[in-house]
Design a protein around this motif. Structure first.
Motif, short mmCIF file in Angstrom:
data_model
loop_
_atom_site.label_atom_id
_atom_site.label_comp_id
_atom_site.label_asym_id
_atom_site.label_seq_id
_atom_site.Cartn_x
_atom_site.Cartn_y
_atom_site.Cartn_z
N TRP A 23 0.67 -1.29 -0.27
CA TRP A 23 0.05 -0.16 0.06
C TRP A 23 0.88 1.26 0.01
CZ3 TRP A 23 -3.48 -1.85 4.51
CH2 TRP A 23 -4.62 -2.57 4.06
N GLY A 24 0.23 2.59 -0.60
CA GLY A 24 0.85 3.64 -0.35
C GLY A 24 1.02 4.28 0.95
N ASP A 25 1.59 5.18 1.18
CA ASP A 25 1.34 5.86 2.64
C ASP A 25 -0.09 6.37 2.77
OD1 ASP A 25 4.11 5.57 2.97
OD2 ASP A 25 4.94 7.54 2.55
N THR A 27 -2.84 5.31 1.79
CA THR A 27 -3.69 4.28 2.17
C THR A 27 -3.43 3.51 3.31
OG1 THR A 27 -3.94 3.59 -0.27
CG2 THR A 27 -4.53 1.57 1.24
N HIS A 269 -0.79 11.71 5.85
CA HIS A 269 -0.37 11.88 4.69
C HIS A 269 -0.75 13.34 3.94
CE1 HIS A 269 -4.07 10.04 3.95
NE2 HIS A 269 -4.25 10.43 2.79
N ARG A 314 12.34 10.18 2.96
CA ARG A 314 11.37 10.28 1.76
C ARG A 314 10.43 11.59 1.85
NH1 ARG A 314 8.16 6.68 4.60
NH2 ARG A 314 6.76 6.50 2.88
#
Length: 396
Positions: A23-25, A27, A269, A314
């Motif tokens: 999953w992305g950050d 989600t 996020h 990041r």
């Protein structure tokens, strides 16, 4: 990960496994720590207010007494653990009543009389108070600045290395992987204060640290209305030692705070992406001002720490620091701001700034400003800052 038990109405199987593609950050932040759905139950169970639990027979269940565990903590600890170390269910997370409670839990659970600890000399303002208590317990305290990986020279015979990167308030960055490798080779544990970056900006456990520690009062919860902290680690023995310290001192969060924190994680996020983008734009705007010196932001390509930060971060965080000519100039600037609160915390949705020297605990010039970028429109915030600088005029 923490929280083998389940709240009333929660499916004991825990959260659904992540899909094959990670999953992305966003989600992950939205879904982290949620229990399996149960018909007619809320997606995020409300706070459990309980000093004790029904406990017939032997005390073998997950919840026995409110100082030890709480179902609301379980959800939050699972959520933070999923952000700190995605896909690693063995990582344990423990939540605390404040960031200082989390910091103290690691230091005082891992150090004993005769040990040596290496701490940053340019870290969080309350660390000197910790130095005093450590020395009172017979622990040797060694300090070196964050920049240039200066702590490397103090590792011989140390029990624990404490890293704060980016440092607060100076925003220096060290090479965490390099320091971790050297510390482990010297037989030392490593803890990283990750408050400024949050797990969406940097994951200390992935960089090799033994402990990731943060004040969740700041960016993690982001609304300036909760005091909270956490510790995450992989080693179950170390986690048990931290847990025992929490039990002894009772440094536990209230269930309402824990529930509010979990609710706030869902927008992490969104908040941090806006804040980081605006922080970079603000740093770029400030870099053109003749009345601004000492500008620091790790995401700025010309920043002294940018190369190292880009290898391990990041996202570069919401805080920008800079200097004005003197105390009077700084105070006039702060008075002229309209969209920025003069306050001492950072990471919130409302921008804050302060003349850091007013506290007396940081080795910074009198005109040093720590500026925490919020979620306001970028253009509005930058216009306000530039207008305030113009109105503040030259040094008096």
């Amino acid at each position: 990960m923490t929280g083998q038990g389940h709240a009333p109405g929660q499916d004991a199987t825990g959260p659904a496994p992540a899909p094959a593609r990670p999953w992305g950050d966003g989600t992950r932040a939205v879904r982290a720590g949620l229990p399996e759905p149960v018909k007619y139950e809320p997606t995020l169970p409300g706070p459990v207010f309980a000093a004790h639990f029904h406990l017939p027979g032997e005390p073998t269940g997950p919840y026995t007494y409110g100082r030890d565990e709480n179902p609301t903590w379980t959800h939050l600890e699972r959520a933070i653990g999923e952000l700190e170390a995605p896909g690693e269910p063995d990582v344990e997370t423990l939540v605390f009543a404040s960031g200082m409670a989390a910091i103290s839990a690691v230091l005082f659970s891992q150090l004993a009389d005769g040990d040596a600890v290496v701490l940053p000399s340019d870290g969080y303002q309350a660390l000197p108070l910790v130095h005093e208590q450590l020395r009172a317990f017979g622990i040797e305290v060694r300090t070196a600045p964050t920049g240039g990986d200066a702590q490397l020279g103090l590792l011989d015979g140390a029990r624990l290395l404490w890293i704060e990167s980016p440092s607060n308030p100076g925003l220096d960055v060290c090479d965490i992987r390099r320091l971790v490798a050297a510390a482990h080779a010297a037989g030392a544990l490593v803890a990283v204060d990750n408050t400024l970056a949050t797990p969406l900006g940097q994951r200390p456990l992935e960089l090799g640290a033994d402990f990731s520690v943060a004040s969740d009062t700041k960016g993690m919860t982001g609304h300036g209305d909760i005091l909270l902290g956490h510790v995450s680690c992989r080693d179950p023995r170390r986690a048990a030692e931290v847990r025992r310290w929490r039990k002894i001192v009772g440094a536990i969060p209230g269930p309402m705070e824990a529930w509010l924190a979990h609710r706030s994680l869902a927008t992490l996020h969104l908040r941090i992406d806006r804040q980081c983008a605006t922080a970079l734009a603000l740093a770029q705007a400030l870099s053109t001002r003749a009345d601004v010196t000492g500008l620091r932001y790790p995401g700025l390509p010309g920043d002294p720490s940018h190369a190292v930060a880009a290898r391990q971060m990041r996202r570069f965080g919401p805080v920008v620091s800079f200097e004005l000519a003197d105390r009077g100039h700084a105070e006039r600037f702060l008075e002229e701001l309209r969209l920025v609160d003069d306050a001492t915390s950072f990471g919130g949705v409302r921008s804050t700034a302060e003349r850091r020297g007013r506290w007396g605990g940081d080795a910074v010039p009198e005109g040093f400003i720590r500026f925490s970028v919020g979620a306001e429109d970028t253009e509005d915030l930058i216009d306000d800052v530039l207008r305030a600088l113009d109105a503040a005029g030259p040094a008096g």
